[in-house]
Design a protein around this motif. Structure first.
Motif, PDB file in Angstrom:
ATOM      1  N   CYS A  61      26.265  41.424 -10.059  1.00  0.00           N
ATOM      2  CA  CYS A  61      25.568  42.620  -9.673  1.00  0.00           C
ATOM      3  C   CYS A  61      24.085  42.197  -9.537  1.00  0.00           C
ATOM      4  CB  CYS A  61      25.620  43.477 -10.971  1.00  0.00           C
ATOM      5  SG  CYS A  61      25.059  42.637 -12.689  1.00  0.00           S
ATOM      6  N   CYS A  65      21.711  43.376  -6.318  1.00  0.00           N
ATOM      7  CA  CYS A  65      20.821  44.471  -6.503  1.00  0.00           C
ATOM      8  C   CYS A  65      19.570  44.358  -5.666  1.00  0.00           C
ATOM      9  CB  CYS A  65      20.578  44.827  -8.089  1.00  0.00           C
ATOM     10  SG  CYS A  65      19.467  46.033  -8.340  1.00  0.00           S
ATOM     11  N   HIS A  67      16.915  45.913  -5.999  1.00  0.00           N
ATOM     12  CA  HIS A  67      15.791  46.416  -6.750  1.00  0.00           C
ATOM     13  C   HIS A  67      15.566  45.835  -7.953  1.00  0.00           C
ATOM     14  CE1 HIS A  67      15.963  49.374  -3.720  1.00  0.00           C
ATOM     15  NE2 HIS A  67      17.352  49.642  -4.266  1.00  0.00           N
ATOM     16  N   ALA A  70      19.873  45.369 -11.916  1.00  0.00           N
ATOM     17  CA  ALA A  70      21.159  45.314 -12.360  1.00  0.00           C
ATOM     18  C   ALA A  70      21.582  44.425 -13.651  1.00  0.00           C
ATOM     19  CB  ALA A  70      22.017  44.497 -11.206  1.00  0.00           C
ATOM     20  N   CYS A  78      16.472  51.371 -11.317  1.00  0.00           N
ATOM     21  CA  CYS A  78      17.788  51.699 -10.544  1.00  0.00           C
ATOM     22  C   CYS A  78      17.668  52.604  -9.531  1.00  0.00           C
ATOM     23  CB  CYS A  78      18.951  52.011 -11.433  1.00  0.00           C
ATOM     24  SG  CYS A  78      20.578  52.545 -10.552  1.00  0.00           S
ATOM     25  N   CYS A  84      25.347  47.298  -6.975  1.00  0.00           N
ATOM     26  CA  CYS A  84      26.096  46.592  -8.134  1.00  0.00           C
ATOM     27  C   CYS A  84      27.448  47.002  -8.265  1.00  0.00           C
ATOM     28  CB  CYS A  84      25.109  46.838  -9.298  1.00  0.00           C
ATOM     29  SG  CYS A  84      25.108  48.427  -9.774  1.00  0.00           S
TER      30      CYS A  84
END
Length: 298
Positions: A61, A65, A67, A70, A78, A84
């Motif tokens: 994940c 991700c 950003h 995760a 998030c 994820c």
């Protein structure tokens, strides 16, 4: 027409109306009941549920991700992009809520028609709050099911404009109608809104010939006391509400684990299951006041 989010399509439901039913749970509700056992149904947007017990810590994940949110899950960072969820091979992450095209949902609900026909069942539209969704979609769904000869029940908290009831009234067999608290202030304290609109809609629905099944969620420490029962009975009799059935529903905390999966806290202080003997006395009180079709549970 906007497609509302569907949380779950529960097959072989036997407590959401007569017979064997399929219950459709829509996402989004105007209430935020403190005891809610489906917290993922409260918000209208899709949400990420994280099952910590399934996580193997593999890091897939985190690699997916964009950003940096995760692993561990940082809900502030998030952006619910879904990367994820797609990357997780252990099903530790899942979406709460997905849209259905209207025709797609009707076809899914028709699959169990044999069970409806054999048992006198059908489809129950629930939530969240089904009547708080896009009403072109919901009325269209109810109408299509009705025209196919499939029974439609509507499970509602009642806190919507009455025009929304009118949109589905021609197609609904029964309204499963919650009465949570009779005092407006206490109702707002525990659900986030007062009950004036709810009770007014109940009166109007009865006057318009709706078949009503009143359901009382009963929680020790909140409303499981004699005064609440007597206030409900007095209101129903005073307003001449025509009731088909009364269900006394005892509190349970089986959904409390969902709060952590959504990154929320569950405050169960002061809430517990009511005494069985008290529930039976409450049932007797309804029976003695002419509500002959009163059950514990259901």
């Amino acid at each position: 027409m906007n497609r509302p989010l569907v949380l779950n399509i529960q097959k072989y439901a036997i407590h959401d109306g007569a017979g064997i039913r399929t219950t459709v749970f829509f996402k989004g509700c105007p209430l935020s009941c403190r005891w809610c056992h489906n917290p993922e149904s409260q918000r209208y947007q899709r949400e990420l549920m994280f099952h910590q017990d399934r996580c193997a810590g593999c890091g897939a994940c985190a690699g997916a991700c964009p950003h940096g949110a995760a692993l561990p899950l940082d809900r502030d960072a998030c952006r619910t992009c879904g990367a994820c969820v797609d990357a997780c091979v252990h099903d530790a992450r899942e979406w709460a809520g997905r849209p259905y095209e209207l025709g797609e949902l009707v076809r899914e609900l028709e699959k169990d028609r044999m069970f409806y026909d054999q048992s006198g069942g059908g489809v129950t539209l629930s939530g969240g709050e089904v009547l708080a969704q896009d009403m072109d979609y919901i009325a269209g769904l109810a109408q299509r099911l009705y025209e196919k000869g499939i029974s439609v029940d509507v499970d509602t908290c009642g806190h919507v404009s009455y025009e929304r009831f009118q949109r589905v009234l021609p197609y609904a067999d029964t309204f499963l109608y919650d009465i949570k608290l009779m005092d407006p202030g206490e109702h707002e304290r525990y659900t986030g809104v007062d009950n004036r609109l709810i009770l007014e809609n109940l009166k109007r629905l009865s006057a318009d010939g709706g078949r009503i099944n009143v359901r009382l969620p009963l929680i020790e420490g909140v409303n499981a006391f004699d005064r609440h029962i007597q206030e409900v009975i007095a209101f129903l009799k005073r307003e001449n509400i025509r009731i088909y059935r009364v269900n006394l529903l005892k509190y349970h905390s089986t959904g409390s684990s969902k709060y952590g999966k959504l990154g929320r806290a569950y405050d169960e202080a002061g809430m517990s299951v009511p005494d069985e003997a008290w529930l039976e006395r409450s049932r007797e009180a309804f029976l003695q006041n002419g509500f002959s079709n009163t059950e514990i549970g259901g």
